[in-house]
Design an enzyme around this catalytic site. Structure first.
Site, mmCIF file in Angstrom:
data_model
loop_
_atom_site.group_PDB
_atom_site.id
_atom_site.type_symbol
_atom_site.label_atom_id
_atom_site.label_comp_id
_atom_site.label_asym_id
_atom_site.label_seq_id
_atom_site.Cartn_x
_atom_site.Cartn_y
_atom_site.Cartn_z
ATOM 1 N N ASN A 232 -10.056 -0.965 -1.342
ATOM 2 C CA ASN A 232 -8.605 -0.759 -1.215
ATOM 3 C C ASN A 232 -7.919 -1.302 -2.470
ATOM 4 O O ASN A 232 -7.933 -2.502 -2.709
ATOM 5 C CB ASN A 232 -8.132 -1.501 0.044
ATOM 6 C CG ASN A 232 -6.649 -1.330 0.319
ATOM 7 O OD1 ASN A 232 -5.900 -0.828 -0.525
ATOM 8 N ND2 ASN A 232 -6.219 -1.767 1.481
ATOM 9 N N HIS B 2 -3.877 6.925 1.602
ATOM 10 C CA HIS B 2 -4.209 5.562 1.199
ATOM 11 C C HIS B 2 -5.637 5.248 1.658
ATOM 12 O O HIS B 2 -6.124 5.813 2.636
ATOM 13 C CB HIS B 2 -3.215 4.580 1.820
ATOM 14 C CG HIS B 2 -3.542 3.173 1.487
ATOM 15 N ND1 HIS B 2 -3.702 2.748 0.192
ATOM 16 C CD2 HIS B 2 -3.791 2.096 2.271
ATOM 17 C CE1 HIS B 2 -4.021 1.482 0.194
ATOM 18 N NE2 HIS B 2 -4.084 1.048 1.443
ATOM 19 N N CYS C 43 0.821 -1.227 0.000
ATOM 20 C CA CYS C 43 0.000 0.000 0.000
ATOM 21 C C CYS C 43 0.853 1.274 0.000
ATOM 22 O O CYS C 43 0.371 2.338 -0.369
ATOM 23 C CB CYS C 43 -0.936 0.012 1.210
ATOM 24 S SG CYS C 43 -2.043 -1.393 1.195
HETATM 25 O O1 UT7 Z 1 -4.108 -1.461 3.137
HETATM 26 C C1 UT7 Z 1 -3.602 -1.488 4.437
HETATM 27 C C2 UT7 Z 1 -3.950 -2.706 5.111
HETATM 28 N N1 UT7 Z 1 -5.283 -2.902 5.566
HETATM 29 C C3 UT7 Z 1 -5.841 -2.183 6.536
HETATM 30 O O2 UT7 Z 1 -5.373 -1.134 6.906
HETATM 31 C C4 UT7 Z 1 -7.063 -2.749 7.203
HETATM 32 C C5 UT7 Z 1 -7.060 -2.441 8.659
HETATM 33 N N2 UT7 Z 1 -8.137 -3.097 9.408
HETATM 34 C C6 UT7 Z 1 -9.430 -2.792 9.230
HETATM 35 O O3 UT7 Z 1 -9.774 -1.979 8.391
HETATM 36 C C7 UT7 Z 1 -10.470 -3.445 10.129
HETATM 37 O O4 UT7 Z 1 -9.790 -4.103 11.178
HETATM 38 C C8 UT7 Z 1 -11.404 -4.455 9.380
HETATM 39 C C9 UT7 Z 1 -12.322 -3.725 8.454
HETATM 40 C C10 UT7 Z 1 -10.567 -5.468 8.623
HETATM 41 C C11 UT7 Z 1 -12.255 -5.204 10.401
HETATM 42 O O5 UT7 Z 1 -13.022 -4.266 11.176
HETATM 43 P P1 UT7 Z 1 -13.059 -4.400 12.765
HETATM 44 O O6 UT7 Z 1 -13.993 -3.351 13.218
HETATM 45 O O7 UT7 Z 1 -11.646 -4.361 13.248
HETATM 46 O O8 UT7 Z 1 -13.715 -5.818 12.944
HETATM 47 P P2 UT7 Z 1 -13.136 -7.082 13.728
HETATM 48 O O9 UT7 Z 1 -12.065 -7.735 12.950
HETATM 49 O O10 UT7 Z 1 -12.853 -6.697 15.129
HETATM 50 O O11 UT7 Z 1 -14.405 -8.023 13.713
HETATM 51 C C12 UT7 Z 1 -15.633 -7.646 14.332
HETATM 52 C C13 UT7 Z 1 -16.675 -8.685 14.026
HETATM 53 C C14 UT7 Z 1 -16.191 -10.114 14.236
HETATM 54 O O12 UT7 Z 1 -17.295 -10.845 14.748
HETATM 55 P P3 UT7 Z 1 -17.415 -11.127 16.334
HETATM 56 O O13 UT7 Z 1 -16.188 -11.879 16.695
HETATM 57 O O14 UT7 Z 1 -17.500 -9.779 16.983
HETATM 58 O O15 UT7 Z 1 -18.673 -11.926 16.423
HETATM 59 C C15 UT7 Z 1 -15.898 -10.599 12.848
HETATM 60 O O16 UT7 Z 1 -16.028 -12.005 12.723
HETATM 61 O O17 UT7 Z 1 -17.028 -8.599 12.637
HETATM 62 C C16 UT7 Z 1 -16.946 -9.894 12.045
HETATM 63 N N3 UT7 Z 1 -16.566 -9.728 10.645
HETATM 64 C C17 UT7 Z 1 -17.474 -9.563 9.664
HETATM 65 N N4 UT7 Z 1 -18.816 -9.547 9.677
HETATM 66 C C18 UT7 Z 1 -19.443 -9.339 8.500
HETATM 67 C C19 UT7 Z 1 -15.321 -9.658 10.107
HETATM 68 N N5 UT7 Z 1 -15.408 -9.461 8.787
HETATM 69 C C20 UT7 Z 1 -16.717 -9.400 8.489
HETATM 70 C C21 UT7 Z 1 -17.448 -9.201 7.296
HETATM 71 N N6 UT7 Z 1 -18.791 -9.174 7.343
HETATM 72 N N7 UT7 Z 1 -16.800 -9.005 6.110
#
Ligand code: UT7
Length: 336
Positions: free
Chosen positions: A293, A263, A114
């Protein structure tokens, strides 16, 4: 003679097929509501089967070269940033060069994910300032869609990424004043102790035997893995940190900057960076809702869209920051 590098042409190419969050609901056990709330993404674009990364790059490059008002034969270097190459080797820059039919010039592929575009900008700036090169084509292009796990198991990563390409032509200019259009400053960073926080394990030579095995594929090691929460925290911290340092180093305040091109990994990352640094929301040009992204292609696509929307104009001061796998992060300041 003192030289500076000026961005004289910008282009982008987004494949026509839009994939909405509702389309992904059918594949990934996800929801439009979750994706929009957590990331800001509404849709992304995915290529058709017969399209390669260098094909996207070719279209973006043609537009950048046309907008630069030069002939492609005047390009004397290609810098190609991608994490999703046409093939493992040779670098995708060579495939692009062949499509552009400009043999013999310098071609360099870089792998900074990125942060790839800002790393490329910094490299181009150095090649220009030495006087060695005159017109550098810098391209960021990605096809993520062919490498994502499109089952519910991969939903945390697969909803985030889109395909696309962006390109700029950077030309050598004699330095006449501090106020002329130029790449002013760049800062590049990495911390490999976090390499496995966002990575693609296989195929690879760190495996014991063959670099590509059926077992590896059955285990899904050919899909990207990410510790999203940790990446998020580091992205906010590092983007704000490097951008603050770059602005200070050049005696530039946030008020002096007309536009910020960040980004686009998650709208909440950019909102947090803005909050920490006190940047007004209207100064940040976001594209994540439309494209997701697109990794190394993100900033040049943003630049191209900002120009088309009339938000970026000649003479403006632009601040840039990116963060991604590696971890790598980078910032840049330019007078457009
Ligand atoms: O390009 C540079 C690299 N990438 C980034 O910078 C990405 C950085 N990270 C993020 O943007 C965020 O961490 C994500 C968007 C990937 C995830 O968001 P989050 O608010 O950190 O969610 P989380 O991983 O803490 O997950 C929360 C919940 C989980 O369920 P439980 O355990 O609370 O029941 C996940 O299983 O959301 C669930 N979950 C989803 N639900 C629906 C994870 N992915 C999904 C999904 N759809 N696609």
């Amino acid at each position: 003679m003192n030289y500076v590098g000026e961005i004289v042409g910008v282009g982008s190419f987004i494949p026509p097929k839009a994939v909405t969050n509702f389309d992904l609901e059918k594949l990934l056990n996800t929801s439009d509501e979750w994706i929009q709330q957590r990331t800001g993404i509404v849709k992304r674009h995915w290529v058709e089967k017969n399209v390669s990364t260098s094909d996207l790059a070719y279209e973006a490059s043609l537009e950048a070269i046309k907008n630069a008002g030069i002939d492609k034969s005047e390009i004397d270097m290609i810098i190609f940033a991608t994490l999703s190459p046409d093939h493992d080797f040779p670098g995708t820059g060579c495939f692009l060069q062949d499509k552009l039919e400009i043999p013999g010039i310098t071609v360099l592929d870089i792998r900074q994910q990125c942060s790839g575009f800002i790393y490329g900008l910094s490299i181009a700036d150095k090649f220009i300032r030495t006087g060695d090169h005159k017109n550098i084509l810098l391209v960021g292009a990605e096809i993520h869609s062919k490498g994502l796990d499109k089952t519910p198991e991969g939903r945390d990563v697969s909803v985030l990424f889109g395909d696309g390409a962006g390109a700029v032509v950077i030309s050598r200019r004699e330095k006449t004043s501090d106020d002329q259009s130029q790449i002013i400053s760049t800062a590049l960073h990495a911390d490999g102790s976090y390499a496995k926080e966002l990575w693609l394990p296989g195929p690879g030579n760190a495996f014991e035997d063959d670099r590509c095995t059926l077992a590896m594929i059955e285990e899904g090691l050919h899909y990207p893995k990410m510790n999203g929460r940790n990446v998020f925290i580091h992205a906010v911290k590092r983007m704000a940190e490097t951008l603050t340092t770059t602005l200070k180093k050049n005696n530039v305040t946030i008020d002096d900057v007309d536009l910020f091109l960040f980004h686009q990994a998650n709208i909440r990352i950019n909102e947090k960076v803005a909050e920490v640094m006190g940047i007004p929301a209207e100064k940040i040009f976001n594209t994540i809702h439309d494209y997701g992204n697109t990794t190394a292609a993100t900033i040049p696509i943003g630049m191209s869209d900002a120009l088309k929307a009339g938000k970026l104009k000649k003479g403006m001061t632009v601040g840039m920051a990116a963060f991604g796998s590696g971890f790598t992060w980078a910032s840049g300041l330019l007078k457009y």
